[in-house]
Design a protein around this motif. Sequence first.
Motif, PDB file in Angstrom:
ATOM      1  N   PHE A 186      -9.647  64.021   9.976  1.00  0.00           N
ATOM      2  CA  PHE A 186      -8.577  64.282   9.012  1.00  0.00           C
ATOM      3  C   PHE A 186      -9.096  65.096   7.836  1.00  0.00           C
ATOM      4  CE2 PHE A 186      -7.658  59.948  10.645  1.00  0.00           C
ATOM      5  CZ  PHE A 186      -6.479  60.232  11.304  1.00  0.00           C
ATOM      6  N   SER A 188     -10.975  68.848  10.851  1.00  0.00           N
ATOM      7  CA  SER A 188      -9.741  69.064  11.588  1.00  0.00           C
ATOM      8  C   SER A 188     -10.087  68.607  13.001  1.00  0.00           C
ATOM      9  CB  SER A 188      -9.294  70.520  11.502  1.00  0.00           C
ATOM     10  OG  SER A 188     -10.294  71.385  11.981  1.00  0.00           O
ATOM     11  N   GLY A 246     -10.675  58.566  12.543  1.00  0.00           N
ATOM     12  CA  GLY A 246     -10.856  59.737  11.688  1.00  0.00           C
ATOM     13  C   GLY A 246     -12.308  60.038  11.355  1.00  0.00           C
ATOM     14  N   ASP A 271      -1.336  64.177   8.073  1.00  0.00           N
ATOM     15  CA  ASP A 271      -2.577  64.790   7.570  1.00  0.00           C
ATOM     16  C   ASP A 271      -2.180  66.055   6.812  1.00  0.00           C
ATOM     17  OD1 ASP A 271      -5.127  65.754   7.108  1.00  0.00           O
ATOM     18  OD2 ASP A 271      -5.606  66.087   9.220  1.00  0.00           O
ATOM     19  N   ASN A 276      -6.910  64.731   5.014  1.00  0.00           N
ATOM     20  CA  ASN A 276      -6.458  63.709   4.080  1.00  0.00           C
ATOM     21  C   ASN A 276      -5.344  62.898   4.734  1.00  0.00           C
ATOM     22  OD1 ASN A 276      -5.919  62.098   1.906  1.00  0.00           O
ATOM     23  ND2 ASN A 276      -4.851  63.648   0.739  1.00  0.00           N
ATOM     24  N   PRO A 277      -5.674  61.793   5.399  1.00  0.00           N
ATOM     25  CA  PRO A 277      -4.621  60.982   5.993  1.00  0.00           C
ATOM     26  C   PRO A 277      -3.816  60.276   4.917  1.00  0.00           C
ATOM     27  CG  PRO A 277      -6.694  59.826   6.143  1.00  0.00           C
ATOM     28  CD  PRO A 277      -6.988  61.196   5.567  1.00  0.00           C
ATOM     29  N   ARG A 301     -11.279  59.830   4.122  1.00  0.00           N
ATOM     30  CA  ARG A 301     -10.665  60.586   5.233  1.00  0.00           C
ATOM     31  C   ARG A 301     -10.652  59.787   6.532  1.00  0.00           C
ATOM     32  NH1 ARG A 301     -13.944  63.749   2.170  1.00  0.00           N
ATOM     33  NH2 ARG A 301     -12.883  65.378   1.003  1.00  0.00           N
TER      34      ARG A 301
END
Length: 182
Positions: A108, A103, A92, A127, A110-111, A69
């Motif tokens: 992130f 968040s 991140g 994201d 899931n970038p 992440r």
Amino acid sequence: AWGANPRILIFDVHPERMVNGPEALAVLGQPGFTTRELGGIGPKRLGSRGSTVLDERHQRLFVADGVNRRIMVWDVHPDRLTETPDAMAVIGQGNFFTKDRQSGQAGFGNPSSLYYDISTDRLFISDAVNNRILVFDVSPESLKTGMDASRVIGQQEFNASDPGLGPDRLNRPGSLRYDHAN
């Protein structure tokens, strides 16, 4: 690419120096050319290898590491490149050794897709888990580990992550494109 070998090899492909079967100058994402560590974490390691984007002006490579992440940032200037360099920053996460799902303004879910705007030194990161795109000022003087995004697209605020339809919401954004004219 969640491949079995999360690494990036750097080659000299200058037309005047290019030869058949060249050896790589450097390996990013692994502690050595012959190692294959899956799920790695730290300043030398990638847990996964996703989207990449090159900042040609400042000679930096941004790599999405979805498993951890984060976005890893490497200095790839030929005069400073070593065989197994540490990343110069991570976006991140607050450091190179965490991989928390977040968040908010600095994390992130899931970038994935990346886009770099060379004219403004802005990095756009999709994201999907948080249903948004984060925008970071990655100018050389602003880039740092754990930095906050400057803008969010697809949500009204950084801490929101609800999927939606309409002109101000996104639902699992994917690939990014940028219209330089507008």
